[in-house]
Design a protein around this motif. Structure first.
Motif, PDB file in Angstrom:
ATOM      1  N   VAL A  22       0.837  -1.196   0.000  1.00  0.00           N
ATOM      2  CA  VAL A  22       0.000   0.000   0.000  1.00  0.00           C
ATOM      3  C   VAL A  22       0.867   1.239   0.000  1.00  0.00           C
ATOM      4  CG1 VAL A  22      -1.963  -1.062   1.158  1.00  0.00           C
ATOM      5  CG2 VAL A  22      -0.203   0.050   2.519  1.00  0.00           C
ATOM      6  N   ILE A  23       0.316   2.289  -0.526  1.00  0.00           N
ATOM      7  CA  ILE A  23       0.985   3.575  -0.516  1.00  0.00           C
ATOM      8  C   ILE A  23       0.038   4.565   0.140  1.00  0.00           C
ATOM      9  CG2 ILE A  23       0.191   4.113  -2.840  1.00  0.00           C
ATOM     10  CD1 ILE A  23       2.716   5.735  -3.263  1.00  0.00           C
ATOM     11  N   VAL A  24       0.569   5.371   1.013  1.00  0.00           N
ATOM     12  CA  VAL A  24      -0.214   6.408   1.659  1.00  0.00           C
ATOM     13  C   VAL A  24       0.318   7.748   1.163  1.00  0.00           C
ATOM     14  CG1 VAL A  24      -0.814   7.498   3.845  1.00  0.00           C
ATOM     15  CG2 VAL A  24      -0.672   5.023   3.697  1.00  0.00           C
ATOM     16  N   LEU A  25      -0.572   8.551   0.631  1.00  0.00           N
ATOM     17  CA  LEU A  25      -0.194   9.876   0.157  1.00  0.00           C
ATOM     18  C   LEU A  25      -0.664  10.897   1.170  1.00  0.00           C
ATOM     19  CD1 LEU A  25      -1.343   9.555  -3.572  1.00  0.00           C
ATOM     20  CD2 LEU A  25       0.923   9.160  -2.640  1.00  0.00           C
ATOM     21  N   PHE A  26       0.245  11.736   1.617  1.00  0.00           N
ATOM     22  CA  PHE A  26      -0.106  12.835   2.498  1.00  0.00           C
ATOM     23  C   PHE A  26      -0.155  14.085   1.632  1.00  0.00           C
ATOM     24  CE2 PHE A  26       2.039   9.734   5.139  1.00  0.00           C
ATOM     25  CZ  PHE A  26       1.196   9.651   6.230  1.00  0.00           C
ATOM     26  N   LEU A  27      -1.334  14.611   1.413  1.00  0.00           N
ATOM     27  CA  LEU A  27      -1.493  15.785   0.570  1.00  0.00           C
ATOM     28  C   LEU A  27      -1.700  17.000   1.463  1.00  0.00           C
ATOM     29  CD1 LEU A  27      -3.939  14.199  -2.023  1.00  0.00           C
ATOM     30  CD2 LEU A  27      -1.465  14.343  -2.150  1.00  0.00           C
ATOM     31  N   VAL A  28      -0.775  17.928   1.408  1.00  0.00           N
ATOM     32  CA  VAL A  28      -0.868  19.140   2.210  1.00  0.00           C
ATOM     33  C   VAL A  28      -1.616  20.176   1.382  1.00  0.00           C
ATOM     34  CG1 VAL A  28       0.428  20.913   3.441  1.00  0.00           C
ATOM     35  CG2 VAL A  28       1.293  18.560   3.354  1.00  0.00           C
ATOM     36  N   SER A  29      -2.691  20.729   1.957  1.00  0.00           N
ATOM     37  CA  SER A  29      -3.628  21.548   1.187  1.00  0.00           C
ATOM     38  C   SER A  29      -3.036  22.833   0.624  1.00  0.00           C
ATOM     39  CB  SER A  29      -4.856  21.887   2.031  1.00  0.00           C
ATOM     40  OG  SER A  29      -4.479  22.696   3.121  1.00  0.00           O
ATOM     41  N   ASN A  30      -2.093  23.453   1.294  1.00  0.00           N
ATOM     42  CA  ASN A  30      -1.594  24.727   0.772  1.00  0.00           C
ATOM     43  C   ASN A  30      -0.252  24.591   0.060  1.00  0.00           C
ATOM     44  OD1 ASN A  30       0.058  24.285   2.923  1.00  0.00           O
ATOM     45  ND2 ASN A  30      -0.229  26.294   3.871  1.00  0.00           N
ATOM     46  N   ARG A  31       0.155  23.383  -0.222  1.00  0.00           N
ATOM     47  CA  ARG A  31       1.396  23.139  -0.954  1.00  0.00           C
ATOM     48  C   ARG A  31       1.158  22.095  -2.036  1.00  0.00           C
ATOM     49  NH1 ARG A  31       5.255  21.180   3.433  1.00  0.00           N
ATOM     50  NH2 ARG A  31       3.861  21.819   5.060  1.00  0.00           N
ATOM     51  N   ALA A  32       1.979  22.162  -3.052  1.00  0.00           N
ATOM     52  CA  ALA A  32       1.893  21.168  -4.123  1.00  0.00           C
ATOM     53  C   ALA A  32       2.621  19.880  -3.724  1.00  0.00           C
ATOM     54  CB  ALA A  32       2.497  21.739  -5.395  1.00  0.00           C
ATOM     55  N   GLU A  33       3.282  19.917  -2.591  1.00  0.00           N
ATOM     56  CA  GLU A  33       4.096  18.788  -2.149  1.00  0.00           C
ATOM     57  C   GLU A  33       3.239  17.600  -1.725  1.00  0.00           C
ATOM     58  OE1 GLU A  33       6.693  17.879   1.809  1.00  0.00           O
ATOM     59  OE2 GLU A  33       6.840  19.865   0.947  1.00  0.00           O
ATOM     60  N   ARG A  34       3.674  16.428  -2.117  1.00  0.00           N
ATOM     61  CA  ARG A  34       3.038  15.183  -1.673  1.00  0.00           C
ATOM     62  C   ARG A  34       4.117  14.312  -1.062  1.00  0.00           C
ATOM     63  NH1 ARG A  34      -0.306  12.857  -6.660  1.00  0.00           N
ATOM     64  NH2 ARG A  34       1.803  12.646  -7.410  1.00  0.00           N
ATOM     65  N   ARG A  35       3.776  13.633  -0.021  1.00  0.00           N
ATOM     66  CA  ARG A  35       4.701  12.686   0.593  1.00  0.00           C
ATOM     67  C   ARG A  35       4.089  11.308   0.471  1.00  0.00           C
ATOM     68  NH1 ARG A  35       7.053  11.875   6.466  1.00  0.00           N
ATOM     69  NH2 ARG A  35       8.657  10.414   5.831  1.00  0.00           N
ATOM     70  N   ARG A  36       4.848  10.374  -0.052  1.00  0.00           N
ATOM     71  CA  ARG A  36       4.367   9.008  -0.239  1.00  0.00           C
ATOM     72  C   ARG A  36       5.118   8.083   0.704  1.00  0.00           C
ATOM     73  NH1 ARG A  36       3.606   8.173  -6.662  1.00  0.00           N
ATOM     74  NH2 ARG A  36       2.776  10.229  -7.091  1.00  0.00           N
ATOM     75  N   LEU A  37       4.385   7.255   1.385  1.00  0.00           N
ATOM     76  CA  LEU A  37       4.986   6.238   2.238  1.00  0.00           C
ATOM     77  C   LEU A  37       4.344   4.892   1.913  1.00  0.00           C
ATOM     78  CD1 LEU A  37       5.113   8.079   5.687  1.00  0.00           C
ATOM     79  CD2 LEU A  37       7.008   7.636   4.130  1.00  0.00           C
ATOM     80  N   TRP A  38       5.139   3.840   1.987  1.00  0.00           N
ATOM     81  CA  TRP A  38       4.693   2.509   1.618  1.00  0.00           C
ATOM     82  C   TRP A  38       4.752   1.566   2.817  1.00  0.00           C
ATOM     83  CZ3 TRP A  38       4.198   1.071  -3.813  1.00  0.00           C
ATOM     84  CH2 TRP A  38       4.445   2.132  -4.692  1.00  0.00           C
ATOM     85  N   GLY A  39       3.856   0.581   2.811  1.00  0.00           N
ATOM     86  CA  GLY A  39       3.829  -0.455   3.834  1.00  0.00           C
ATOM     87  C   GLY A  39       3.012  -1.626   3.332  1.00  0.00           C
ATOM     88  N   PHE A  40       2.574  -2.497   4.243  1.00  0.00           N
ATOM     89  CA  PHE A  40       1.844  -3.697   3.846  1.00  0.00           C
ATOM     90  C   PHE A  40       0.637  -3.907   4.743  1.00  0.00           C
ATOM     91  CE2 PHE A  40       6.112  -4.176   2.350  1.00  0.00           C
ATOM     92  CZ  PHE A  40       5.967  -4.773   1.111  1.00  0.00           C
ATOM     93  N   VAL A  41      -0.473  -4.332   4.127  1.00  0.00           N
ATOM     94  CA  VAL A  41      -1.690  -4.662   4.865  1.00  0.00           C
ATOM     95  C   VAL A  41      -2.115  -6.086   4.496  1.00  0.00           C
ATOM     96  CG1 VAL A  41      -2.500  -2.266   5.002  1.00  0.00           C
ATOM     97  CG2 VAL A  41      -3.250  -3.717   3.095  1.00  0.00           C
ATOM     98  N   ASP A  42      -2.922  -6.703   5.376  1.00  0.00           N
ATOM     99  CA  ASP A  42      -3.443  -8.029   5.069  1.00  0.00           C
ATOM    100  C   ASP A  42      -4.786  -7.897   4.354  1.00  0.00           C
ATOM    101  OD1 ASP A  42      -5.364  -7.520   7.035  1.00  0.00           O
ATOM    102  OD2 ASP A  42      -4.468  -8.869   8.504  1.00  0.00           O
ATOM    103  N   SER A  43      -5.453  -9.018   4.131  1.00  0.00           N
ATOM    104  CA  SER A  43      -6.704  -9.017   3.356  1.00  0.00           C
ATOM    105  C   SER A  43      -7.842  -8.299   4.066  1.00  0.00           C
ATOM    106  CB  SER A  43      -7.123 -10.455   3.022  1.00  0.00           C
ATOM    107  OG  SER A  43      -7.320 -11.190   4.220  1.00  0.00           O
ATOM    108  N   ARG A  44      -7.711  -8.063   5.379  1.00  0.00           N
ATOM    109  CA  ARG A  44      -8.721  -7.315   6.122  1.00  0.00           C
ATOM    110  C   ARG A  44      -8.412  -5.815   6.172  1.00  0.00           C
ATOM    111  NH1 ARG A  44      -6.992 -11.300   9.310  1.00  0.00           N
ATOM    112  NH2 ARG A  44      -6.200  -9.828  10.834  1.00  0.00           N
ATOM    113  N   GLY A  45      -7.279  -5.419   5.584  1.00  0.00           N
ATOM    114  CA  GLY A  45      -6.875  -4.015   5.612  1.00  0.00           C
ATOM    115  C   GLY A  45      -6.099  -3.638   6.857  1.00  0.00           C
TER     116      GLY A  45
END
Length: 144
Positions: A22-45
């Motif tokens: 999975v990838i989690v995107l942190f979108l900061v509202s007043n900046r064009a910057e995005r931070r992406r972080l990756w990890g793993f989830v099981d079938s239940r999330g």
């Protein structure tokens, strides 16, 4: 005032090990910057391996390649870093028990212990298929 952040949680792919990258995107509202972080989830999330890596590949033969601080290494299913993040590029572990890794601009093959099975000496290499692979040196290039 701290800018509000929008969190976007995206499942990139489900691997054979039953865990999803999975990838989690942190979108900061007043900046064009995005931070992406990756990890793993099981079938239940449920998060199995914390969402903390710069990039990640699916689990393959018990290991997943993860990128942290610009370098690649390998974790096991518990999320423990079992092969230090010390490589500029890596492939997946195959059934042959080897993964290619690039160090100092040369490619070699690692055992799952992190020791070199074949020391880095190739310019290019591919993953093993059974007990066979392709690896070699770039001798010369021409343009037509």
């Amino acid at each position: 005032m701290i800018a509000p952040m929008k969190l976007l949680y995206v499942i990139v792919g489900v691997g054979m090990a039953g865990l999803a990258v999975v990838i989690v995107l942190f979108l900061v509202s007043n900046r064009a910057e995005r931070r992406r972080l990756w990890g793993f989830v099981d079938s239940r999330g449920e998060v199995i391996v914390p969402i903390q890596f710069d990039e990640a590949k699916d689990f393959s033969n018990g290991f997943a390649a993860v990128k942290t601080e610009g370098r690649w290494g390998f974790i096991d299913r518990s999320g423990e870093m079992v092969i230090e993040a010390a490589y500029s590029a890596v492939g997946n572990f195959t059934s042959a028990g080897l993964a290619w890794a690039e160090a100092d601009n040369k490619v070699g093959y690692l055992y799952s212990t992190g020791e070199w099975a074949i020391s880095p000496r190739f310019d290019r290499a591919r993953e093993f298929t059974g007990s066979v692979t392709i690896a070699g040196k770039v001798v010369g290039m021409t343009s037509n």
